[in-house]
Design a protein around this motif. Structure first.
Motif, PDB file in Angstrom:
ATOM      1  N   ASP A  89      12.583 -34.995  32.207  1.00 57.92           N
ATOM      2  CA  ASP A  89      11.703 -36.042  32.752  1.00 57.92           C
ATOM      3  C   ASP A  89      12.439 -37.363  32.979  1.00 57.92           C
ATOM      4  N   GLY A  90      13.768 -37.393  32.734  1.00 53.53           N
ATOM      5  CA  GLY A  90      14.561 -38.598  32.949  1.00 53.53           C
ATOM      6  C   GLY A  90      14.738 -39.452  31.710  1.00 53.53           C
ATOM      7  N   THR A  91      13.986 -39.179  30.662  1.00 48.22           N
ATOM      8  CA  THR A  91      14.148 -39.921  29.410  1.00 48.22           C
ATOM      9  C   THR A  91      15.544 -39.684  28.856  1.00 48.22           C
ATOM     10  N   ILE A  92      16.162 -40.733  28.359  1.00 46.61           N
ATOM     11  CA  ILE A  92      17.515 -40.637  27.812  1.00 46.61           C
ATOM     12  C   ILE A  92      17.441 -40.738  26.303  1.00 46.61           C
ATOM     13  N   GLU A  93      18.006 -39.740  25.631  1.00 45.12           N
ATOM     14  CA  GLU A  93      18.145 -39.777  24.180  1.00 45.12           C
ATOM     15  C   GLU A  93      19.463 -40.480  23.878  1.00 45.12           C
ATOM     16  N   VAL A  94      19.380 -41.588  23.170  1.00 43.36           N
ATOM     17  CA  VAL A  94      20.538 -42.408  22.837  1.00 43.36           C
ATOM     18  C   VAL A  94      21.090 -41.977  21.478  1.00 43.36           C
ATOM     19  N   ASP A  95      22.408 -41.827  21.389  1.00 41.04           N
ATOM     20  CA  ASP A  95      23.094 -41.558  20.124  1.00 41.04           C
ATOM     21  C   ASP A  95      24.437 -42.282  20.172  1.00 41.04           C
ATOM     22  N   ALA A  96      24.401 -43.574  19.861  1.00 39.38           N
ATOM     23  CA  ALA A  96      25.597 -44.413  19.960  1.00 39.38           C
ATOM     24  C   ALA A  96      26.173 -44.693  18.581  1.00 39.38           C
ATOM     25  N   ARG A  97      27.493 -44.633  18.497  1.00 38.27           N
ATOM     26  CA  ARG A  97      28.210 -44.978  17.269  1.00 38.27           C
ATOM     27  C   ARG A  97      29.393 -45.841  17.646  1.00 38.27           C
ATOM     28  N   TYR A  98      29.493 -46.973  16.968  1.00 34.00           N
ATOM     29  CA  TYR A  98      30.611 -47.871  17.246  1.00 34.00           C
ATOM     30  C   TYR A  98      30.869 -48.738  16.029  1.00 34.00           C
ATOM     31  N   THR A  99      32.039 -49.383  16.020  1.00 41.40           N
ATOM     32  CA  THR A  99      32.474 -50.171  14.878  1.00 41.40           C
ATOM     33  C   THR A  99      32.559 -51.639  15.245  1.00 41.40           C
ATOM     34  N   ALA A 100      32.072 -52.471  14.338  1.00 46.13           N
ATOM     35  CA  ALA A 100      32.198 -53.921  14.458  1.00 46.13           C
ATOM     36  C   ALA A 100      33.091 -54.408  13.319  1.00 46.13           C
TER      37      ALA A 100
END
Length: 154
Positions: free
Chosen positions: A64-75
Protein backbone atom coordinates in the motif's frame (compact mmCIF):
# COMPACT_ATOMS: atom_id res chain seq x y z
CA UNK A 1 -4.66 -0.68 44.46
CA UNK A 2 -4.47 2.01 41.81
CA UNK A 3 -4.34 1.79 38.03
CA UNK A 4 -1.25 2.15 35.93
CA UNK A 5 0.06 5.70 35.52
CA UNK A 6 -0.97 7.53 32.38
CA UNK A 7 2.13 8.19 30.27
CA UNK A 8 3.04 11.70 29.32
CA UNK A 9 5.49 13.25 26.88
CA UNK A 10 8.43 15.56 27.56
CA UNK A 11 10.40 17.11 24.70
CA UNK A 12 13.87 15.55 24.86
CA UNK A 13 15.90 16.41 21.76
CA UNK A 14 15.82 17.42 18.11
CA UNK A 15 17.60 15.52 15.36
CA UNK A 16 18.68 16.27 11.83
CA UNK A 17 19.82 13.21 9.87
CA UNK A 18 21.61 13.77 6.54
CA UNK A 19 20.85 11.07 3.97
CA UNK A 20 22.78 9.56 1.10
CA UNK A 21 21.30 8.26 -2.13
CA UNK A 22 18.53 5.69 -1.79
CA UNK A 23 19.53 2.15 -2.80
CA UNK A 24 16.62 0.14 -4.21
CA UNK A 25 17.26 -3.56 -3.55
CA UNK A 26 14.01 -4.67 -5.18
CA UNK A 27 11.76 -7.48 -4.01
CA UNK A 28 13.35 -9.67 -1.34
CA UNK A 29 11.91 -12.40 0.86
CA UNK A 30 10.98 -9.63 3.36
CA UNK A 31 9.30 -7.42 0.76
CA UNK A 32 10.41 -4.44 -1.33
CA UNK A 33 13.70 -3.49 0.34
CA UNK A 34 15.29 -0.05 0.20
CA UNK A 35 18.38 1.10 2.05
CA UNK A 36 19.07 4.77 2.73
CA UNK A 37 22.61 5.52 3.99
CA UNK A 38 22.96 7.94 6.89
CA UNK A 39 25.87 10.27 6.18
CA UNK A 40 25.83 12.76 9.09
CA UNK A 41 23.69 15.09 11.13
CA UNK A 42 23.24 16.36 14.66
CA UNK A 43 21.37 15.88 17.93
CA UNK A 44 20.51 18.86 20.15
CA UNK A 45 18.74 18.89 23.50
CA UNK A 46 18.91 16.31 26.29
CA UNK A 47 22.32 15.49 24.86
CA UNK A 48 24.28 17.10 22.06
CA UNK A 49 26.06 14.95 19.49
CA UNK A 50 27.16 14.72 15.90
CA UNK A 51 25.77 11.83 13.86
CA UNK A 52 28.48 9.75 12.26
CA UNK A 53 28.37 8.48 8.67
CA UNK A 54 27.97 4.93 9.88
CA UNK A 55 24.39 3.84 9.65
CA UNK A 56 21.39 3.39 7.41
CA UNK A 57 17.65 3.03 7.28
CA UNK A 58 16.72 -0.47 6.10
CA UNK A 59 13.20 0.07 4.80
CA UNK A 60 10.46 -2.25 3.65
CA UNK A 61 7.86 -0.73 1.32
CA UNK A 62 4.48 -2.41 1.84
CA UNK A 63 2.13 -2.99 -1.11
CA UNK A 64 0.00 0.00 0.00
CA UNK A 65 3.08 2.28 -0.11
CA UNK A 66 3.57 2.46 3.66
CA UNK A 67 7.25 2.41 4.57
CA UNK A 68 8.47 0.41 7.55
CA UNK A 69 11.42 2.32 9.01
CA UNK A 70 14.32 0.49 10.69
CA UNK A 71 17.17 2.97 11.09
CA UNK A 72 20.32 2.48 13.15
CA UNK A 73 23.05 5.05 13.45
CA UNK A 74 25.65 6.36 15.88
CA UNK A 75 25.98 9.80 17.42
CA UNK A 76 29.18 10.96 19.12
CA UNK A 77 29.01 13.46 21.97
CA UNK A 78 31.63 16.20 22.52
CA UNK A 79 33.10 14.14 25.38
CA UNK A 80 33.63 11.19 23.02
CA UNK A 81 30.71 8.98 24.09
CA UNK A 82 29.03 6.96 21.37
CA UNK A 83 25.24 6.68 21.44
CA UNK A 84 23.52 4.18 19.17
CA UNK A 85 20.10 5.37 18.02
CA UNK A 86 17.62 2.77 16.79
CA UNK A 87 14.47 4.18 15.20
CA UNK A 88 11.60 1.94 14.12
CA UNK A 89 8.31 3.20 12.78
CA UNK A 90 6.19 3.96 9.76
CA UNK A 91 5.74 6.61 7.11
CA UNK A 92 2.39 6.47 5.36
CA UNK A 93 0.01 8.69 3.48
CA UNK A 94 -1.79 9.15 0.20
CA UNK A 95 0.10 7.55 -2.74
CA UNK A 96 0.62 10.92 -4.49
CA UNK A 97 2.23 12.38 -1.36
CA UNK A 98 4.51 9.36 -0.83
CA UNK A 99 5.57 9.47 -4.50
CA UNK A 100 6.34 13.19 -4.23
CA UNK A 101 8.49 12.56 -1.14
CA UNK A 102 10.36 9.84 -3.04
CA UNK A 103 11.10 12.34 -5.81
CA UNK A 104 12.51 14.73 -3.19
CA UNK A 105 9.66 17.23 -3.34
CA UNK A 106 8.77 19.25 -0.25
CA UNK A 107 5.44 18.20 1.22
CA UNK A 108 3.45 19.58 4.12
CA UNK A 109 4.23 17.23 7.06
CA UNK A 110 0.53 17.19 7.95
CA UNK A 111 -0.14 15.45 4.60
CA UNK A 112 1.54 12.23 5.75
CA UNK A 113 2.18 10.22 8.91
CA UNK A 114 5.82 9.69 9.97
CA UNK A 115 6.35 8.46 13.53
CA UNK A 116 9.07 6.38 15.17
CA UNK A 117 9.95 4.71 18.44
CA UNK A 118 13.53 5.38 19.53
CA UNK A 119 15.72 3.28 21.76
CA UNK A 120 19.20 4.44 22.66
CA UNK A 121 22.28 2.51 23.70
CA UNK A 122 25.26 4.14 25.42
CA UNK A 123 28.22 3.08 27.51
CA UNK A 124 29.07 4.60 30.87
CA UNK A 125 26.99 6.06 33.65
CA UNK A 126 26.83 9.59 32.21
CA UNK A 127 24.34 8.52 29.53
CA UNK A 128 22.85 5.49 31.30
CA UNK A 129 19.43 7.12 31.72
CA UNK A 130 19.06 7.20 27.93
CA UNK A 131 19.00 3.39 27.96
CA UNK A 132 16.21 3.23 30.53
CA UNK A 133 13.85 5.43 28.56
CA UNK A 134 11.59 5.06 25.54
CA UNK A 135 11.34 7.98 23.19
CA UNK A 136 8.86 8.60 20.39
CA UNK A 137 9.34 11.01 17.53
CA UNK A 138 7.38 12.89 14.94
CA UNK A 139 9.44 13.22 11.77
CA UNK A 140 9.61 15.21 8.54
CA UNK A 141 11.11 13.82 5.31
CA UNK A 142 12.99 16.29 3.14
CA UNK A 143 14.91 15.67 -0.09
CA UNK A 144 18.24 14.90 1.58
CA UNK A 145 17.41 14.69 5.26
CA UNK A 146 15.02 13.66 7.97
CA UNK A 147 14.35 15.93 10.91
CA UNK A 148 12.47 14.96 14.02
CA UNK A 149 11.62 15.98 17.53
CA UNK A 150 11.95 13.22 20.11
CA UNK A 151 9.83 13.03 23.25
CA UNK A 152 10.57 11.08 26.41
CA UNK A 153 7.65 8.89 27.42
CA UNK A 154 7.15 9.54 31.15
Amino acid sequence: MTGAPVPGLEHAFDVEVALGALEDHGETRQGHRRVVPIVGGSVRGLFDAEILASGADWQIVRPDGTIEVDARYTAKTPDGAHILIHATGVRSGPPAVLEALLRGEAMDPSAYYFRTVLTLEAGGEEHAELQRTIFIASAVREADRVTYSAYRVT
